[in-house]
Design a protein around this motif. Structure first.
Motif, PDB file in Angstrom:
ATOM      1  N   PRO A 188       0.810  -1.223   0.000  1.00 15.40           N
ATOM      2  CA  PRO A 188       0.000   0.000   0.000  1.00 15.40           C
ATOM      3  C   PRO A 188       0.843   1.272   0.000  1.00 15.40           C
ATOM      4  N   ALA A 189       2.078   1.174   0.501  1.00 10.53           N
ATOM      5  CA  ALA A 189       2.935   2.356   0.535  1.00 10.53           C
ATOM      6  C   ALA A 189       3.468   2.725  -0.841  1.00 10.53           C
ATOM      7  N   GLY A 190       3.164   1.922  -1.867  1.00  8.35           N
ATOM      8  CA  GLY A 190       3.621   2.230  -3.212  1.00  8.35           C
ATOM      9  C   GLY A 190       3.071   3.547  -3.745  1.00  8.35           C
ATOM     10  N   LEU A 191       1.880   3.932  -3.303  1.00 11.99           N
ATOM     11  CA  LEU A 191       1.262   5.163  -3.800  1.00 11.99           C
ATOM     12  C   LEU A 191       1.981   6.410  -3.283  1.00 11.99           C
ATOM     13  N   PRO A 192       2.115   6.604  -1.957  1.00  6.49           N
ATOM     14  CA  PRO A 192       2.866   7.785  -1.506  1.00  6.49           C
ATOM     15  C   PRO A 192       4.341   7.736  -1.898  1.00  6.49           C
ATOM     16  N   THR A 193       4.898   6.521  -2.006  1.00  5.67           N
ATOM     17  CA  THR A 193       6.292   6.405  -2.440  1.00  5.67           C
ATOM     18  C   THR A 193       6.467   6.985  -3.836  1.00  5.67           C
ATOM     19  N   ARG A 194       5.557   6.637  -4.754  1.00  4.68           N
ATOM     20  CA  ARG A 194       5.668   7.146  -6.125  1.00  4.68           C
ATOM     21  C   ARG A 194       5.522   8.671  -6.150  1.00  4.68           C
ATOM     22  N   LEU A 195       4.584   9.214  -5.387  1.00  3.55           N
ATOM     23  CA  LEU A 195       4.419  10.663  -5.340  1.00  3.55           C
ATOM     24  C   LEU A 195       5.676  11.341  -4.792  1.00  3.55           C
ATOM     25  N   LEU A 196       6.289  10.730  -3.776  1.00  6.43           N
ATOM     26  CA  LEU A 196       7.499  11.291  -3.195  1.00  6.43           C
ATOM     27  C   LEU A 196       8.647  11.261  -4.194  1.00  6.43           C
ATOM     28  N   PHE A 197       8.782  10.168  -4.928  1.00  6.96           N
ATOM     29  CA  PHE A 197       9.820  10.079  -5.956  1.00  6.96           C
ATOM     30  C   PHE A 197       9.608  11.148  -7.026  1.00  6.96           C
ATOM     31  N   GLU A 198       8.379  11.323  -7.463  1.00  4.20           N
ATOM     32  CA  GLU A 198       8.109  12.301  -8.522  1.00  4.20           C
ATOM     33  C   GLU A 198       8.431  13.713  -8.071  1.00  4.20           C
ATOM     34  N   ALA A 199       8.066  14.052  -6.839  1.00  5.21           N
ATOM     35  CA  ALA A 199       8.352  15.389  -6.330  1.00  5.21           C
ATOM     36  C   ALA A 199       9.850  15.598  -6.146  1.00  5.21           C
ATOM     37  N   CYS A 200      10.517  14.593  -5.586  1.00  9.05           N
ATOM     38  CA  CYS A 200      11.952  14.695  -5.333  1.00  9.05           C
ATOM     39  C   CYS A 200      12.744  14.766  -6.643  1.00  9.05           C
ATOM     40  N   ALA A 201      12.308  13.998  -7.644  1.00 13.53           N
ATOM     41  CA  ALA A 201      13.022  13.955  -8.924  1.00 13.53           C
ATOM     42  C   ALA A 201      13.017  15.295  -9.646  1.00 13.53           C
ATOM     43  N   ALA A 202      12.075  16.158  -9.301  1.00  7.45           N
ATOM     44  CA  ALA A 202      12.007  17.461  -9.959  1.00  7.45           C
ATOM     45  C   ALA A 202      13.167  18.370  -9.565  1.00  7.45           C
ATOM     46  N   VAL A 203      13.799  18.099  -8.409  1.00 11.05           N
ATOM     47  CA  VAL A 203      14.884  18.979  -7.958  1.00 11.05           C
ATOM     48  C   VAL A 203      16.166  18.234  -7.599  1.00 11.05           C
ATOM     49  N   ALA A 204      16.093  16.915  -7.407  1.00 13.11           N
ATOM     50  CA  ALA A 204      17.271  16.141  -6.996  1.00 13.11           C
ATOM     51  C   ALA A 204      17.628  15.132  -8.079  1.00 13.11           C
ATOM     52  N   ASP A 205      18.899  14.713  -8.083  1.00 10.29           N
ATOM     53  CA  ASP A 205      19.323  13.708  -9.051  1.00 10.29           C
ATOM     54  C   ASP A 205      19.705  12.378  -8.403  1.00 10.29           C
ATOM     55  N   ARG A 206      19.765  12.349  -7.061  1.00  9.89           N
ATOM     56  CA  ARG A 206      20.124  11.107  -6.370  1.00  9.89           C
ATOM     57  C   ARG A 206      19.557  11.175  -4.953  1.00  9.89           C
ATOM     58  N   VAL A 207      19.001  10.052  -4.476  1.00 13.65           N
ATOM     59  CA  VAL A 207      18.353  10.071  -3.169  1.00 13.65           C
ATOM     60  C   VAL A 207      18.783   8.861  -2.353  1.00 13.65           C
ATOM     61  N   LEU A 208      19.010   9.090  -1.059  1.00 14.99           N
ATOM     62  CA  LEU A 208      19.358   8.021  -0.132  1.00 14.99           C
ATOM     63  C   LEU A 208      18.090   7.433   0.477  1.00 14.99           C
ATOM     64  N   ASP A 209      18.122   6.124   0.712  1.00 12.40           N
ATOM     65  CA  ASP A 209      16.984   5.426   1.325  1.00 12.40           C
ATOM     66  C   ASP A 209      17.531   4.419   2.327  1.00 12.40           C
ATOM     67  N   GLY A 210      16.789   4.177   3.414  1.00 10.95           N
ATOM     68  CA  GLY A 210      17.283   3.343   4.511  1.00 10.95           C
ATOM     69  C   GLY A 210      17.088   1.859   4.359  1.00 10.95           C
ATOM     70  N   THR A 211      16.609   1.381   3.204  1.00 12.16           N
ATOM     71  CA  THR A 211      16.448  -0.062   3.006  1.00 12.16           C
ATOM     72  C   THR A 211      17.784  -0.780   3.181  1.00 12.16           C
ATOM     73  N   GLY A 212      17.755  -1.923   3.822  1.00 11.47           N
ATOM     74  CA  GLY A 212      18.959  -2.713   4.051  1.00 11.47           C
ATOM     75  C   GLY A 212      19.363  -2.744   5.510  1.00 11.47           C
ATOM     76  N   ALA A 213      18.846  -1.789   6.300  1.00  9.41           N
ATOM     77  CA  ALA A 213      19.195  -1.756   7.722  1.00  9.41           C
ATOM     78  C   ALA A 213      18.613  -2.941   8.475  1.00  9.41           C
ATOM     79  N   GLU A 214      17.616  -3.595   7.871  1.00 10.30           N
ATOM     80  CA  GLU A 214      17.013  -4.760   8.540  1.00 10.30           C
ATOM     81  C   GLU A 214      17.978  -5.935   8.627  1.00 10.30           C
ATOM     82  N   ALA A 215      19.119  -5.879   7.941  1.00 14.62           N
ATOM     83  CA  ALA A 215      20.136  -6.925   8.095  1.00 14.62           C
ATOM     84  C   ALA A 215      20.678  -6.956   9.519  1.00 14.62           C
ATOM     85  N   LEU A 216      20.515  -5.856  10.245  1.00 18.14           N
ATOM     86  CA  LEU A 216      20.885  -5.810  11.659  1.00 18.14           C
ATOM     87  C   LEU A 216      19.625  -6.165  12.452  1.00 18.14           C
ATOM     88  N   PRO A 217      19.539  -7.370  12.995  1.00 15.98           N
ATOM     89  CA  PRO A 217      18.281  -7.822  13.609  1.00 15.98           C
ATOM     90  C   PRO A 217      17.963  -7.062  14.890  1.00 15.98           C
TER      91      PRO A 217
END
Length: 556
Positions: free
Chosen positions: A276-305
């Motif tokens: 369900p988070a795909g909808l706000p995620t896409r809107l956030l990407f579209e807004a961010c892409a208008a002014v930024a060329d690269r974005v950091l995201d926290g995915t992968g931190a779950e490797a630390l249990p």
């Protein structure tokens, strides 16, 4: 500067008898002549295919193709997963592969059928994880994997490298993770014109923002907020951004905006998915892409249990799962009839122990059978195999793997590819993942301090009083969305189930009417049917339905 190569569609064909490899123009030869690489290539790739086939994959955003000395095809996908890689083997052994599903389908002599196995996986988990896809005979390579293919076999190997020795002390562990994460951030943002960072208000994204800012990167922070205070974390994100002194953008989409982005986020996706988070995620990407060329995201931190599942789930997994399924079902039904016991019924409401770690409430196997007219076999799925491989593991590890790396994050990669905004996930780099997995669990979590190590790192940068509140999770009001505008999404996509879905229309209608009639408990299931119907209707001519009795090819 990095080449803008991620927008290129890479494809190739392998003819086993002649050991011939035909590649599109965007592949580049590796310096030592051992193969070809496509995408953004790190310097380490110059020695990626050495003669001894070393086990470690370099970090980067690329895919690779090569002919092994034994004449077999080798395909590889970088640990970042920024570029997907799909492949299909024809009856004569010829292998076609590409970085988009539509491109691969266009290379085949016949349109593939919908995969029964892929459909069952989607209905159960509301997503499809590699190696499965929604198409029969087409497979996906998981990030960090290498596959060796010939005319009759396919052998997959993980290329994650050896796990390092754990740090000597907890303080050493904190210092090493902070240093490694900082280096990963620097590498991710090198030569970036306008860097950004997603800031949900949670620990992982806040730590990325804090370290990026402290290391001299002029990142802007981007947050998706919600009008529902039970879901909104933008206030916490604003506190963090203000303390760090960085520019902060907050996007608060209303229901109409979420409905309008549905086509772009889900119908135009490569495969159906129901996060369900795909909808706000896409809107956030579209807004961010208008002014930024690269974005950091926290995915992968779950490797630390660092998160422990609730106590009832742990008891159900370790003890209730030992009861035969009919006995569990009888106990559940009995408890539901007793008001004082009905809250305990959930401890017996599952088919298999691994079901207790499924992220969303998809269809049960008996419900899938009613929808498809066949028994669902999920034993081959990545999720079930991952659970089996974790036999005897702690609940911390079960939570980390089954709700982390075993669950695909299609919403992020789909949005990145669609908007052209380069997605960087420093936590997911191969070097940092190996370090995180080496850290003892007792340093990652305590009953009083979940995500202990990451919390302590963030506290070095941002006062804990600004962010130490219960995490709500990044989600939307799914029930409200499905009910909005007189059930607009349901009316648009579930009015003709007999033509839009390869499922029993009577069963689809029953689930639809059950939700419309007021049963909110089946919201995720109806959401899954809405997504699937909309996605398949848009591709009505791209595949033919599987017939009862067909056997889909499966990887060993």
């Amino acid at each position: 500067m990095r080449p803008p190569a991620l927008s290129a569609v890479l494809r190739g064909r392998y003819v086993p008898g002649a050991a011939a490899l035909q590649l599109s123009d965007d592949w580049q030869p590796i310096a030592d002549g051992s193969g070809h690489v496509g995408g953004e290539t790190p310097p380490e790739c110059a020695a990626w295919w050495p003669a001894d086939r070393r086990s470690e994959l370099a970090d980067g955003r690329y895919v690779l193709a090569s002919i092994h000395r034994n004449g077999k095809l080798l395909l590889g996908r970088a640990p970042s997963g920024a570029l997907p890689l799909y492949w299909h083997r024809g009856r004569g052994g010829e292998v076609a592969f590409a970085t988009t599903l539509d491109t691969l389908i266009g290379m085949l002599p016949h349109r593939p059928r919908w995969s029964e196995a892929g459909l069952d996986e989607y209905l159960r988990f509301l997503d499809i994880a590699p190696p499965a896809t929604v198409y029969e005979g087409i497979f996906a390579l998981r990030a960090g994997q290498v596959i060796e293919i010939d005319a009759s076999s396919a052998k997959v190997s993980e290329r994650n490298g050896p796990r390092p020795a754990p740090p000597a002390t907890y303080e050493n562990a904190c210092d090493e993770v902070e240093s490694a994460l900082g280096v990963a951030i620097d590498e991710a943002l090198a030569d970036t014109r306008a860097p950004a960072c997603f800031l949900s208000g949670g620990i992982d994204s806040a730590l990325l923002c804090a370290l990026a800012s402290r290391r001299g990167h002029t990142v802007s922070a981007w947050t998706a907020g919600f009008r529902d205070p039970e879901l909104d974390e933008s206030v916490i994100a604003r506190r963090i951004a203000t303390h760090l002194g960085i520019e902060h953008h907050v996007l608060i989409p209303d229901t109409t905006a979420l409905l309008d982005v549905f086509r772009r986020a889900h119908i135009e996706a490569e495969q159906p998915y129901s996060d369900p988070a795909g909808l706000p995620t896409r809107l956030l990407f579209e807004a961010c892409a208008a002014v930024a060329d690269r974005v950091l995201d926290g995915t992968g931190a779950e490797a630390l249990p660092g998160l422990m599942p609730p106590r009832w789930r742990r008891i159900a997994h370790d003890w209730c799962a030992r009861l035969p399924h009919p006995a569990r079902r009888a106990l559940r039904e009995g408890m539901l009839r007793v008001p004082r016991l009905k809250d305990y019924a959930r401890m017996f409401d599952f088919d298999h122990a691994c079901d207790l770690y499924i992220r969303w409430n998809g269809f049960r196997t008996d419900e899938i059978a009613a929808l498809t007219g066949r028994t669902a076999d999920l034993s081959h799925t990545h999720f079930v195999r991952s659970h089996a491989a974790l036999r005897g593991a702690s609940h911390l590890m079960l939570q980390s793997v089954l709700q982390g790396e075993a669950a695909p994050d299609d919403r992020l990669q789909q949005a990145a590819r669609a908007t052209g905004l380069a997605l960087e996930q420093p936590f997911a780099t191969a070097r940092l993942q190996r370090l995180l997995r080496s850290i003892p669990e007792e340093w990652c979590w305590t009953p009083q301090r979940p995500k202990r190590l990451l919390r302590d790192l963030l506290a070095r940068q941002v006062p804990e009083t600004l962010w130490n509140v219960p995490k709500r999770g990044f989600n939307i009001n799914l029930v409200g969305l499905l009910q909005a505008h007189d059930h607009r999404l349901i009316r648009e996509h579930l009015s003709h189930p007999a033509t839009d879905l390869p499922l029993d229309p009577v069963e689809v209608t029953r689930w639809r009417d059950r939700f419309v009639g007021g049963d909110k408990r089946c919201a995720h299931k109806v959401w899954a049917l809405v997504n699937l119907a909309a996605w398949m209707h848009a591709r009505a001519d791209s595949a033919t339905p599987s017939r009862a009795g067909d056997n889909a090819t499966r990887l060993p």
